[in-house]
Design an enzyme around this catalytic site. Sequence first.
Site, PDB file in Angstrom:
ATOM      1  CG  ASP A  72      -1.913   1.071   1.305  1.00  0.00           C
ATOM      2  OD1 ASP A  72      -2.715   1.148   0.353  1.00  0.00           O
ATOM      3  OD2 ASP A  72      -1.921   1.860   2.276  1.00  0.00           O
ATOM      4  CD  GLU A 109      -2.301   2.584  -3.417  1.00  0.00           C
ATOM      5  OE1 GLU A 109      -3.416   3.066  -3.653  1.00  0.00           O
ATOM      6  OE2 GLU A 109      -1.825   2.531  -2.268  1.00  0.00           O
TER       7      GLU A 109
END
Length: 553
Positions: free
Chosen positions: A204, A246
């Site tokens: 993330d 990401e």
Amino acid sequence: MVSRAISDVWWKNAVVYCLDVETYMDGNGDGVGDFKGLTERVDYLAGLGVTCVWLMPFYPSPNRDDGYDITDFYGVDPRLGTLGDFVEFVHAARDRGIRVIADLVVNHTSHEHPWFESARSDPDSPYRDWYVWLENKPDQEQDVIFPDAEDSNWEWDERAQMYYLHRFYAEQPDLNVGNPDVVDEIHRIMGFWLQLGVSGFRVDAVPFLIEETAIEEEMPEDPHVLLHDMRRYLDRRRGDAIMLGEVNLEPGEREAFFGEAGDEMVGLFNFVMSGATFLALAHEDAEPLARHLKETPTPPDKCQWFNFIRNHDELNLSKLPAEERKAIMDAYAQDEDVRIFDRGIRRRTPPMLDGDQNRMRLMYSLLFTLPGSPVLWYGEEIGMGDELSLEGRMAVRTPMQWSGADNGGFSTASSDDLVRPMVKDPDFAPAQVNVMDQRRDRRSLLNWMERALRLRKECPELGWGHCEVLDAGDPALFVTRIEWEQRTMFTVHNLATSERDVSIPQVADYTSLADVFSDGDYEPLEDSTSFTIAGSGYRWIRALRTDDPVQLI
Ligand code: MG
């Protein structure tokens, strides 16, 4: 034949399926999806043909940010089950040839995490330096990620009598990765889940993880060292695991996250291709696809791009040129309510396309043939809609629709007790859109998707090959040639809704041609360089320089 060495690099030909355990299937009737329910659905996932399941955060969390605010990196949210249930799922998935990757969210913790509780309570806490503190708020700040809720990245803490850094919500204090103890802990978290059987991580918020903190003297001179060290740890513990990053940066900036020697992120999401696909459909013009594809360099050896149409967040258009962002908004998001954060659209694809089955299939055919590996968001395989009465991004995170029964077959609980309401729009509600009905209908999107995924996996050149965009002389036609080892494939997508004639001079170099996958019945191609394609049609054409028919399969 795919050699053994190639099959080891499984992510180059993977089909990733992202889901949130809490909205997928409720196995104990309490209204919340759980690992028990998910494990019951593992044969569905195998039948669909996905090869890797990406689990959104399933850790204990106060759920201020849908699980991306974690209070224990080594546990399972008790609503979803236990560590034992998690391992049972991973085992069941592995038994069907499906790998599992977990969301690794280590840019920040929840403000309720015991580390932060300790850090804010006591200046001498061993966890004090695990976070980023300042006595005075800096004059200049970087952009806030959630502008609807926050106007600063710094929050005053009464207990600590200092400001702490939070790049996301104020309830998500950033970890200080300049502190070697934090880096060690991140490695331990990775090691823990790898030991329990995951095949890696979706990482993330990668650029935020390594960005310069306010305590710059503590950061390594090149913060990419942090990612390099994570990758080395990953490879030491499990050589066939991935880190899928990401990294939503502009083309030209994001590639650095592969690492110069391909030694950081194994995979990166190609965010701009999602927006480019929507734009190409809206304008019936292949140019945005061709242009953005040209800006997508071949990844380093064994690294991979991961493409998607929609992910779990908003359709994020922030890295597209302003005029393209406006064009997409004008085409698909005229209603202010569906826009979010001044940068995106909080709808699923089918309502954006007014449920047009042909356009949806065209879009997924594009997804499956773009260079890289495809990622699906749960429910895309049946054309699920959204629930705009839910706040922000939650609109696309409604429970999976298994049948037309109460609660869409997701849970036997009272509808008032569901973790999130079902879609209400009658065109997309469970009575209209569900797995059970689509299983029985051979023309359904679900059956189409199963066939498309099977053929996608039978065409490893799509994941491995070099892709070149060809000029077919018609702006509505997106034509590519993909070459890998002895294989060549042409893909043709007609972005217009009317039939077109296609002429690809390069096809003349080949002796045999065959449709591998297409939108309908076409005349056999044989050796013709000209053919037709239906409105919103698609053709994946394998080409050979010999007339060996076996090789065309
Ligand atoms: Mg449950």
